[in-house]
Write an enzyme that holds these catalytic residues in place. Structure first.
Site, PDB file in Angstrom:
ATOM      1  N   TYR A 144      44.898  19.378  -6.018  1.00 46.12           N
ATOM      2  CA  TYR A 144      46.204  18.387  -6.090  1.00 46.12           C
ATOM      3  C   TYR A 144      46.579  18.772  -7.443  1.00 46.12           C
ATOM      4  CZ  TYR A 144      45.568  16.125  -1.689  1.00 46.12           C
ATOM      5  OH  TYR A 144      45.451  15.575  -0.384  1.00 46.12           O
ATOM      6  N   GLY A 187      50.704  22.356  14.545  1.00 42.68           N
ATOM      7  CA  GLY A 187      51.517  23.061  13.428  1.00 42.68           C
ATOM      8  C   GLY A 187      51.841  21.938  12.588  1.00 42.68           C
ATOM      9  N   GLU A 239      40.688  11.070   1.939  1.00 35.10           N
ATOM     10  CA  GLU A 239      40.224  12.383   2.508  1.00 35.10           C
ATOM     11  C   GLU A 239      38.617  12.416   2.099  1.00 35.10           C
ATOM     12  OE1 GLU A 239      42.545  15.295   0.763  1.00 35.10           O
ATOM     13  OE2 GLU A 239      44.491  15.142   2.006  1.00 35.10           O
TER      14      GLU A 239
END
Length: 390
Positions: free
Chosen positions: A98, A380, A140
């Site tokens: 990040y 996608g 996460e």
């Protein structure tokens, strides 16, 4: 939460930043991948870089997040972040990356907005970025912690490779080592990583199409995409006995535990619904199930045998099929919910091409299904979700 200091600056500059994200994001990716070419090897999709989809996805997610904060400064848009976090964890995104993204993204912003940007505007958008990044990092970490192992990639051996409909293939794999296997949930996906002919590693997510609760099998079905890079390798080069790398299962669009359910799918979008159907059939579920599917013709339906068998095995399940090429006993043309008797209080799961999902979602809402009970999976980069969050 977005500060009162930054909010008016984001409100004032959001239209301008949004209008220029189409230039900012290619600039960002060029900078980042030039400095860190290793990120293209097994992480970022080269195909999506080439067609611009990855850039659009990043632009859409940032704009969507900022718009959501402007509308509700004290509320983090959980749906948007959850979907992104599951995609990230399936690729092995790490906290330190990040900071890399921040460095090159804000270098690109400074260059593309040099005529208008001020220190105060840059500070406000930095706040937006780190609100989003830190929220994603937290989610996460939790998703990684839920897995049965602490690995990103595990070796799996292809034990079956079976044609499925037109230009599709079902792969059945078994663990190639003794790594603990996470039990998946119906509707989840795994990332599959392969080496391309030029040696570059690339990965793509594929929905598990059966046996999601197994610790000794992974089953996924993929349609050949000549514009992509991973599916051609899987279809043409990978053989039974070969070992490929899989991630743990991820995905937040999973089957809930009770009440009527409607599956509305088109083409290869049937794969997550097929795993849910198989799970319901195996469990002997007594839920009311309505399966709606659209195809070009019967031969094209990749999971026709599996899905019709499972519908027959569920006493309260029914199936309706739409075919572009007419066939006796089925609807002709494109799927429409008009005139259908949809179960009351049903949860709806939609998957297929974006125009299909938008149309069916609108029809479902018009038919009385609350938007909160309509769930959809996007194959996608998730451009629509970012726009919906805004």
């Amino acid at each position: 939460m977005l500060s009162e200091k930054s909010r008016p600056l984001i409100v004032a500059t959001l239209p301008l930043v949004g209008s220029r994200l189409g230039a900012i994001t290619p600039n960002f990716y060029t900078r980042m991948l030039t400095a860190h070419p290793e990120l293209l090897n097994g992480l970022f999709s080269r195909a999506n870089q080439n067609n611009g989809e990855q850039q659009k996805a990043l632009a859409g997610s940032i704009a969507g997040f900022a718009s959501a904060l402007v509308a509700n400064p004290n509320i983090i848009p959980e749906q948007l972040l959850s979907r992104i976090a599951h995609k990230h964890t399936a690729l092995g995104i790490t906290e330190d990356q990040y900071q890399i993204v921040y460095k090159y993204l804000f270098e690109a912003i400074a260059e593309e907005l040099a005529d208008v940007i001020t220190a105060e505007i840059a500070e406000a958008w930095t706040e937006v970025y780190w609100l989003m990044a830190n929220a994603l990092i937290k989610i996460e970490k939790g998703l990684y912690a839920l897995q049965a192992n602490d690995k990103m990639w595990m070796p799996w051996t292809v034990i079956e490779k079976n044609p499925a409909g037109t230009d599709a293939m079902t792969f059945v794999l078994a663990p190639a080592d003794d790594t603990a296997v996470t039990v998946a949930r119906p509707g989840q996906f795994v990332s599959v990583k392969v080496a391309l002919p030029d040696g570059l590693l690339q990965c793509r997510q594929y929905s598990l199409s059966a046996d999601v609760d197994s610790t000794c099998r992974r089953v996924f079905t993929t349609k050949l995409d000549d514009g992509g890079e991973v599916s051609p390798v899987l279809h043409r080069d990978v053989r039974v006995g070969d070992v490929v790398e899989l991630s743990n299962p991820y995905g937040d669009v999973t089957l809930d535990g009770e009440g009527p359910v409607v599956f509305a799918t088109a083409g290869i979008g049937c794969t997550p619904s097929a795993s849910a159907l198989r799970s319901l059939a195996t469990a002997g579920a007594d839920r009311e199930v309505l399966v709606l599917h659209a195809e070009k013709n019967l031969q094209a339906w990749a999971l026709r045998d599996q899905m019709t068998t499972d519908v027959d095995a569920i006493e309260s399940a029914t199936l309706q099929l739409w075919l572009e090429e007419p066939s006796a006993g089925h609807h002709s043309g494109f799927m429409s919910l008009e005139g259908l008797d949809l179960p009351a209080n049903a949860s709806m799961y939609v998957c297929g091409p974006l125009p299909f999902m938008k149309a069916i979602r609108n029809q479902a809402i018009a038919a009385g299904i609350p938007s909160t009970k309509i769930h959809y999976e996007v194959f996608g980069p998730d451009l629509w979700l970012a726009g919906a969050a805004a």
